[in-house]
Write an enzyme that holds these catalytic residues in place. Structure first.
Site, mmCIF file in Angstrom:
data_model
loop_
_atom_site.group_PDB
_atom_site.id
_atom_site.type_symbol
_atom_site.label_atom_id
_atom_site.label_comp_id
_atom_site.label_asym_id
_atom_site.label_seq_id
_atom_site.Cartn_x
_atom_site.Cartn_y
_atom_site.Cartn_z
ATOM 1 C CG ASN A 100 -5.175 35.899 -18.446
ATOM 2 O OD1 ASN A 100 -5.612 35.832 -17.312
ATOM 3 N ND2 ASN A 100 -5.861 36.387 -19.462
ATOM 4 N N GLY A 101 -1.703 33.027 -18.028
ATOM 5 C CA GLY A 101 -0.501 32.348 -18.513
ATOM 6 C C GLY A 101 0.117 31.525 -17.401
ATOM 7 C CG HIS A 511 -13.246 -4.549 -35.578
ATOM 8 N ND1 HIS A 511 -12.793 -5.768 -36.017
ATOM 9 C CD2 HIS A 511 -13.701 -3.897 -36.668
ATOM 10 C CE1 HIS A 511 -12.940 -5.846 -37.329
ATOM 11 N NE2 HIS A 511 -13.503 -4.720 -37.751
#
Ligand code: F6R
Length: 615
Positions: A100-101, A511
C-alpha cells in the site's frame, strides 16, 4: 486505500486471508490477489474486480498453505488489470510482495534495475520494490530470515515514498516480513499464529491483541513469535494494545449496507462523542485530550480547521458552531491546500486537523506542516491508533466505532458534536455564563433522542427518493451553518448515485445557479426555522417561479413550506449550534435511497475507496 492481510500459523491461510480481504474491500476494490506458501513453493491467484472474483478464481484453481499474503487494490500506478494486481514477484519469482502506498522514485529505480537485466511484467511501483528486495536477498550469502529482513532494509533505504508492505519468500518458509512508512500496518498476535493487516478490522475476528507499527519499523512474524526492528537496523520498542471494538461491530448486522447501518448508529455515535465530556457542575465541556490548560485555551485567538471531503464540510459547519458559541474567529482550509499554502499563522492560533480514518495523506501532511511551523496542532479522529491521532499534540476522539461505508455519515455528525463541545468549552472561558453553559448542556443531552426521531423520517425520505431518483442533476441549498450541510448532501449524492449535484448558499441562486433550474432539476433546500428562514423561503419562491421541484427540510410545526414546496421533510427543533446534526440526516438517507433505487453499489462506489492514503 488498498488493503493488506497476511497470516502465518497452523490454520489454512486461505479462508483467513479471504475473510480479511472482504472486510477490507471498502478500502479498494479494483482487483485483488494472494500468494500462499506451501511445501511446493509459492502459488499466486489474482483477479480483476471484487474479492468475489478472486474467490471464484480460487474455486477453479484451488490452493492451500499455512502462510500467505493478500491484497485488495485501489489503482494508483497502472490500469486495473490482472498483471497490475498484487502480489508482485521479484526477478527470481521466489519473492512475493504486497504494498500500500506510493513509491515516488520508482521510475528511476526501475530503469536502474532494467539496466541490470530485470524484466517487469506490470506498470506498478510495487513490482519495482519486489525486485529491489529480491535483488538484495539474492546478493546475500545466507538464505534465512535474517537475510530477508536485511534485504528489506537495504531496499527500503533506496525508496522515496510511502509503504505498508508484506513479503514472503519461497526459500524462507515459516516467515512473513512487513514494514511501514506513511501507510498503516498492524501486527495481530494470536495463539501460535500471527497476522499483519493494513487495518485492524481485517483481523479482529481472530485476535484483539495488536501492535500498531510506527513509520520505519520492520516486523517479522512466525507462527510462534514476532520481532520488530527498524529500517536503520536498531531494535524497536513496542506496545501491545487491545482493540476496542469486536468483530460484530464491523459486520452489517440486520442492515443491507454498512452505510445504512452507520446512518442508524447516529443516536449512539452522537451520544458516545459526548459521553463523559459534559460537566453539569462547571457547566462546560471537558476535553482532557486537548492537553491544554484553561489559561492556554484562553490565549487562543484564532482557530484553523482543516481536513478533506466530508471532514472539511464538518469543519465548515464547525466554523459557525465554534464562532457562535465562543466568539473566536475560525477559518477552514482544505488540507490539500493548507499543506502547500504558506498561510500566515499567529502564535496563538490553534490548528485542528479532522479525519475519520486518521490516515488521509493530505490531512497528515497538513498536520506535519503546521507542527513544523511550531504550532500546537490537535487532531479530531475516529481511528484511535491512526497516524494522525498518534502524531498530533492532543485532540478529541470521535468514539464513533468503525465506519466501513465508503460514504462518511456517522463520522460527520460526531465531528459536529465535538465542535459544539469545543464551542462550549472555549465560550465558557470567555463570555458564556454558568447558566448559558447549563442551557447548552441541557440542549446537547437531548441530541441523541432528536437524532433518533429524525431517523424515523426514513420511510418518507425513501418515497421522495423513489420519485426523484431519475433526475440528472440536483441542487442543494442552505444558509449559515446549513450551507456546508448542503455541500455535504450534494457530496453524498454524487459519491454513491453518480448524479451530478452541487451545494450553494441559498442566496447564491440568483448569482448564476438559477440558470440550472428546470422542471427536471430538483432543488433541496435546508430551511429550518431560524433567523434566515424568511430569506430561504424567498429563494424557494424564486425556484418555484421557474417550475423547479423543491424538496425542503424544515422544522417540525412549520406550515409555510408546505404551501410552496413539492416535498417537505420536518426535522425536530434544535438550537442553531445543533440543528446541522439533524438536518444532514435526511440528506444522508436521500442519497442512500436514491443510490439504492438506481441499483448502485452503495458501500463501494465507483472509483472511490475509504481512507485516501495517497496524495
Ligand atoms: C466522503 C468521504 C471522503 C472523506 C475524506 C476524508 O463521504 O468519505 O470525502 O471524508 O476522504 O477522510 P478522513 O475523514 O478519513 O480523513
Amino acid at each position: 486505500m488498498c488493503g493488506i492481510v497476511a497470516y502465518i500459523g497452523p490454520s489454512d491461510a486461505l479462508p483467513v486471508l479471504l475473510d480479511g480481504l472482504r472486510r477490507l474491500e471498502y478500502r479498494g476494490y479494483d482487483s485483488a490477489g494472494l500468494a500462499l506458501l506451501n511445501p511446493g513453493g509459492i502459488e499466486v491467484r489474482k483477479a480483476v474486480g471484487r474479492i468475489a472474483n478472486l474467490a471464484t478464481e480460487i474455486e477453479k484453481f484451488p490452493i492451500r498453505g499455512q502462510a500467505g499474503i493478500s491484497h485488495t487494490r485501489w489503482a494508483t500506478h497502472g490500469a486495473v488489470t490482472r498483471d497490475n494486481a498484487h502480489p508482485h514477484a521479484d526477478q527470481s519469482g521466489k519473492l512475493h510482495l504486497v504494498h500500500n502506498g506510493v513509491i515516488e522514485n520508482y521510475q528511476s529505480l526501475r530503469e536502474q534495475l532494467q539496466e541490470r537485466g530485470h524484466i517487469f511484467h506490470s506498470q506498478t511501483d510495487t513490482e519495482v520494490l519486489a525486485h529491489l528486495v529480491g535483488e538484495a536477498f539474492d546478493r546475500s550469502t545466507s538464505r534465512d530470515g535474517a537475510a530477508l529482513i536485511e534485504a528489506l532494509r537495504q531496499a527500503l533505504r533506496q525508496v522515496i515514498g510511502t509503504y505498508g508492505i508484506s513479503v514472503i519468500h519461497a526459500e524462507v518458509p515459516g516467515l512473513i516480513v512487513g514494514a511501514r512508512r506513511g501507510s498503516p500496518l498492524v501486527l495481530g498476535i494470536g495463539k501460535h499464529e500471527h497476522f499483519l493487516a493494513s487495518d485492524v478490522s481485517a483481523i479482529v475476528a481472530h485476535t484483539r491483541e495488536v501492535v500498531y507499527l510506527n513509520d520505519y519499523e520492520i516486523v517479522a512474524i512466525q507462527a510462534e513469535g514476532f520481532e520488530i526492528s527498524t529500517v536503520s537496523g536498531t531494535g524497536a520498542d513496542f506496545q501491545v494494545s487491545k482493540v476496542e471494538f469486536t468483530a460484530e461491530s464491523v459486520d452489517k448486522g440486520q442492515f443491507p449496507h454498512y452505510m445504512l447501518k452507520e446512518i442508524h448508529e447516529q443516536p449512539n455515535s452522537v451520544r458516545d462523542a459526548m459521553r463523559g465530556r459534559l460537566s453539569i457542575e462547571e457547566a462546560t465541556a471537558k476535553l482532557g485530550g486537548l492537553n491544554m490548560t484553561n489559561a492556554e485555551l484562553r490565549a487562543v485567538d484564532r482557530v484553523i480547521l482543516t481536513g478533506c471531503g466530508t471532514a472539511l464540510h464538518s469543519a465548515l459547519v464547525g466554523e459557525y458552531l465554534i464562532e457562535s458559541l465562543s466568539h473566536i474567529p475560525v477559518e477552514c482550509e482544505f488540507a490539500s491546500e493548507f499543506r502547500y499554502r504558506n498561510i500566515p499563522l499567529d502564535r496563538d492560533t490553534l490548528v485542528f486537523v479532522i479525519s475519520q480514518s486518521g490516515e488521509t495523506a493530505d490531512t497528515l501532511a497538513a498536520l506535519r506542516e503546521s507542527q513544523r511551523k511550531g504550532h500546537r496542532t490537535l487532531g479530531i479522529c475516529n481511528n484511535v491508533a491512526s497516524t494522525i491521532a498518534r502524531e498530533s499534540d492532543g485532540g478529541v476522539y470521535m468514539h464513533a466505532g468503525p465506519e466501513i461505508g465508503v460514504a462518511a455519515t456517522k463520522s460527520f455528525t460526531s465531528q459536529l458534536t465535538i465542535f459544539a463541545l469545543l464551542g462550549l468549552l472555549l465560550g465558557r472561558i470567555r463570555h458564556l455564563s454558568h447558566s448559558d453553559g447549563r442551557d447548552i448542556i441541557a440542549e446537547m443531552e437531548k441530541l441523541p433522542d432528536l437524532v433518533a426521531r429524525t431517523l424515523e423520517l426514513e420511510t418518507q425520505v425513501a418515497a421522495i427518493a423513489k420519485k426523484y431518483a431519475r433526475a440528472n442533476n440536483f441542487l442543494f441549498m442552505g444558509r449559515q451553518a446549513h450551507y456546508p450541510v448542503a455541500l455535504e448532501g450534494a457530496l453524498k449524492l454524487k459519491e454513491i448515485s453518480y448524479i451530478s449535484a452541487s451545494g450553494y448558499p441559498s442566496a447564491e441562486l440568483k448569482h448564476g445557479v438559477i440558470a440550472l433550474v428546470t422542471e427536471e432539476t430538483p432543488s433541496v433546500f435546508i430551511a429550518p426555522q431560524d433567523a434566515v428562514f424568511e430569506k430561504n423561503l424567498s429563494n424557494i419562491e424564486e425556484v418555484k417561479a421557474r417550475k423547479g421541484p423543491v424538496i425542503a427540510i424544515g422544522t417540525e410545526g412549520d406550515t409555510s413550506l408546505r404551501k410552496v414546496c413539492d416535498e417537505v421533510i420536518l426535522i425536530p427543533d434544535a438550537p442553531v449550534y445543533l440543528s446541522p446534526i439533524l438536518s444532514v440526516i435526511p440528506l444522508q438517507m436521500l442519497a442512500y435511497h436514491i443510490a439504492n433505487e438506481l441499483g448502485c453499489d452503495v458501500d463501494k462506489p465507483r472509483n472511490l475507496a475509504k481512507s485516501v492514503t495517497v496524495e
